[in-house]
Design a protein around this motif. Structure first.
Motif, PDB file in Angstrom:
ATOM      1  N   ILE A 102      -0.336   3.038  10.153  1.00 29.71           N
ATOM      2  CA  ILE A 102       0.934   3.697  10.456  1.00 29.71           C
ATOM      3  C   ILE A 102       0.816   4.407  11.799  1.00 29.71           C
ATOM      4  O   ILE A 102      -0.041   5.282  11.971  1.00 29.71           O
ATOM      5  CB  ILE A 102       1.281   4.735   9.355  1.00 29.71           C
ATOM      6  CG1 ILE A 102       1.319   4.078   7.969  1.00 29.71           C
ATOM      7  CG2 ILE A 102       2.591   5.453   9.675  1.00 29.71           C
ATOM      8  CD1 ILE A 102       2.516   3.213   7.678  1.00 29.71           C
ATOM      9  N   PRO A 103       1.658   4.042  12.787  1.00 35.08           N
ATOM     10  CA  PRO A 103       1.605   4.743  14.063  1.00 35.08           C
ATOM     11  C   PRO A 103       2.045   6.205  13.898  1.00 35.08           C
ATOM     12  O   PRO A 103       2.800   6.522  12.975  1.00 35.08           O
ATOM     13  CB  PRO A 103       2.600   3.978  14.953  1.00 35.08           C
ATOM     14  CG  PRO A 103       3.293   3.014  14.078  1.00 35.08           C
ATOM     15  CD  PRO A 103       2.658   2.985  12.736  1.00 35.08           C
ATOM     16  N   LEU A 128      -1.060  -0.196   0.888  1.00 30.52           N
ATOM     17  CA  LEU A 128      -2.045   0.844   1.171  1.00 30.52           C
ATOM     18  C   LEU A 128      -2.062   1.097   2.667  1.00 30.52           C
ATOM     19  O   LEU A 128      -1.733   0.204   3.460  1.00 30.52           O
ATOM     20  CB  LEU A 128      -3.439   0.378   0.726  1.00 30.52           C
ATOM     21  CG  LEU A 128      -3.577  -0.077  -0.725  1.00 30.52           C
ATOM     22  CD1 LEU A 128      -4.948  -0.707  -0.944  1.00 30.52           C
ATOM     23  CD2 LEU A 128      -3.390   1.093  -1.678  1.00 30.52           C
ATOM     24  N   LYS A 129      -2.501   2.311   3.010  1.00 27.83           N
ATOM     25  CA  LYS A 129      -2.583   2.654   4.439  1.00 27.83           C
ATOM     26  C   LYS A 129      -4.040   2.866   4.811  1.00 27.83           C
ATOM     27  O   LYS A 129      -4.800   3.441   4.021  1.00 27.83           O
ATOM     28  CB  LYS A 129      -1.780   3.941   4.639  1.00 27.83           C
ATOM     29  CG  LYS A 129      -2.043   4.661   5.923  1.00 27.83           C
ATOM     30  CD  LYS A 129      -1.452   6.060   5.863  1.00 27.83           C
ATOM     31  CE  LYS A 129      -2.178   6.952   6.842  1.00 27.83           C
ATOM     32  NZ  LYS A 129      -1.563   8.226   7.125  1.00 27.83           N
ATOM     33  N   LYS A 130      -4.423   2.391   5.988  1.00 28.08           N
ATOM     34  CA  LYS A 130      -5.773   2.683   6.486  1.00 28.08           C
ATOM     35  C   LYS A 130      -5.838   4.159   6.795  1.00 28.08           C
ATOM     36  O   LYS A 130      -5.076   4.646   7.632  1.00 28.08           O
ATOM     37  CB  LYS A 130      -6.045   1.908   7.774  1.00 28.08           C
ATOM     38  CG  LYS A 130      -6.517   0.525   7.543  1.00 28.08           C
ATOM     39  CD  LYS A 130      -6.986  -0.126   8.823  1.00 28.08           C
ATOM     40  CE  LYS A 130      -7.206  -1.608   8.564  1.00 28.08           C
ATOM     41  NZ  LYS A 130      -7.361  -2.379   9.757  1.00 28.08           N
ATOM     42  N   ALA A 131      -6.750   4.886   6.129  1.00 27.01           N
ATOM     43  CA  ALA A 131      -6.821   6.332   6.358  1.00 27.01           C
ATOM     44  C   ALA A 131      -8.078   6.689   7.136  1.00 27.01           C
ATOM     45  O   ALA A 131      -8.556   7.808   7.089  1.00 27.01           O
ATOM     46  CB  ALA A 131      -6.791   7.067   5.020  1.00 27.01           C
ATOM     47  N   GLY A 132      -8.626   5.728   7.845  1.00 21.13           N
ATOM     48  CA  GLY A 132      -9.824   5.962   8.658  1.00 21.13           C
ATOM     49  C   GLY A 132     -10.365   4.627   9.107  1.00 21.13           C
ATOM     50  O   GLY A 132      -9.809   3.579   8.768  1.00 21.13           O
ATOM     51  N   GLY A 133     -11.464   4.670   9.875  1.00 22.96           N
ATOM     52  CA  GLY A 133     -12.085   3.416  10.331  1.00 22.96           C
ATOM     53  C   GLY A 133     -12.997   2.875   9.247  1.00 22.96           C
ATOM     54  O   GLY A 133     -13.052   3.413   8.144  1.00 22.96           O
TER      55      GLY A 133
END
Ligand SMILES: C[S@@+](CC[C@H](N)C(=O)[O-])C[C@H]1O[C@@H](n2cnc3c(N)ncnc32)[C@H](O)[C@@H]1O
Length: 343
Positions: A102-103, A128-133
């Motif tokens: 999400i930008p 789902l959203k990427k919440a980190g690398g």
């Protein structure tokens, strides 16, 4: 729904399916209106075009089909083209789970983005959203639930192979599917193939399925990934594929010295630390597929040099046979693959 008047092919009900297939082949079906029947005849909405002369054409009112809006359209409508591009350029679908980035501009609306994705893409059931690398040795991504069912396990089909996996517990990227297909095409009958850093098994399973006479072994450190790998071997009924739980260096020393005709090394953040291991496992003539993140400028040359140095340490010769940029990673970094033969 609104009726729309237009041209349609009229055929006896018994000939409906056959005629529909013929019209489809000719690209003459008008998808905007629905096919209808009056009990005796079927009316198939048609477009203007070559080949219509063979059919009985009538003018008739048919129901209009409501066009379902896709995710792209829904996003652009709600948040504007630019913001939509930011989300669309960086989302993956693994089975029925979508993983989005999400930008910053849309962070306050992330759950709404998730709902739009569910609405616009039929096959997606979880967002789902990427919440980190990617983190740690297992390269697992921290994820946050945005919309849909509350699960992280899914089944994914790639190059004819079924794979079960939990996106929150193991590494998986569908972005390497074309590479897996390429390597499948390179493998020869009867080869011993060693896949280091094997994850839930995509390279190993796909190679094994395409080449029943090859013996394929994966080595993987993450126990959760190994458990899925084992399940996936069963799911695809593969008898020529197996997996070893543990560190690649140890596994090779213990079981695979001078064993491999081909080695796959998909560890883009550190595969060069395992080059000595690869040389130890390589039979003369072995082909190695080496994946690495490199600086766009000069990075590949440095990777070639590292391989050359490791060959020297092992008293082996290498011949570079293929190189390719696999995918962009960041503004300054790209993922490459280098194939080399070890003599
Ligand atoms: C980039 S992922 C690739 C996974 C898989 N090949 C794929 O394409 O989906 C790297 C994998 O290497 C595993 N790994 C990391 N260090 C390892 C080691 N020393 N020995 C064996 N596997 C290792 C990680 O747990 C991770 O699953």
């Amino acid at each position: 729904m609104v009726k729309a008047r237009g041209r349609a092919a009229r055929v006896k009900k018994s000939d409906g399916q056959k005629t529909k297939n013929k019209l489809k082949e000719l690209g003459l079906i008008d998808e905007v209106r629905m096919i209808e029947s009056d009990g005796k005849y079927v009316y198939i909405p048609v477009l203007e075009g070559k080949g219509l002369g063979k059919f009985e054409i009538v003018e008739i009112e048919l129901e209009g089909r409501e066009k379902r809006k896709g995710f792209r359209e829904l996003l652009a409508e709600r948040f504007g083209e630019e913001n939509a591009k930011g989300v669309l350029s960086s989302y993956d679908v693994v089975g029925d789970i979508a993983i989005v980035q999400i930008p910053k501009e849309l962070e306050a609306h992330e759950e709404e983005v998730g709902k739009l994705l569910l609405k616009g893409d039929n096959k997606v059931k979880v967002v789902l959203k990427k919440a980190g690398g990617r983190e740690g040795e297992f390269r697992v991504t921290r994820l946050k639930h945005l919309a849909g069912e509350g699960r992280t396990e899914t089944e994914y089909v790639e190059n004819g192979v079924r794979m079960k996996l939990d996106v929150s517990k193991v590494y998986f990227s569908p972005r390497l599917s074309h590479e897996r297909k390429r390597i499948m095409g390179e493998v020869r009958d009867g080869e011993n193939v060693l896949v280091l850093f094997a994850g839930v098994g995509p390279f190993a399973l796909e190679i094994g399925k395409a080449h029943p006479s090859a013996k394929v072994v994966g080595v993987e450190l993450n126990p959760e990934a190994v458990a899925y790998f084992k399940e996936n071997i069963k799911l695809n009924k593969l008898e020529n594929v197996s997996v070893e739980l543990g560190d690649a260096k140890e596994a090779v020393k213990e079981k695979f010295v001078s064993w491999a005709n081909r080695i796959v090394m998909p560890l883009p953040m550190g595969a060069e630390e395992f080059l000595d291991t690869a040389f130890l496992a390589a039979k003369p003539g072995c082909v190695v597929h080496f994946y690495r993140m490199v600086e766009r400028v000069g990075g590949q040359k440095r990777a070639n040099e590292k391989i050359g140095q490791a060959a020297k340490r092992a008293g082996r010769e290498v011949e570079f046979i293929f190189e390719k940029e696999v995918r962009p990673y960041s503004a300054s970094t790209v993922q490459i693959v280098l194939d080399f033969r070890v003599n």
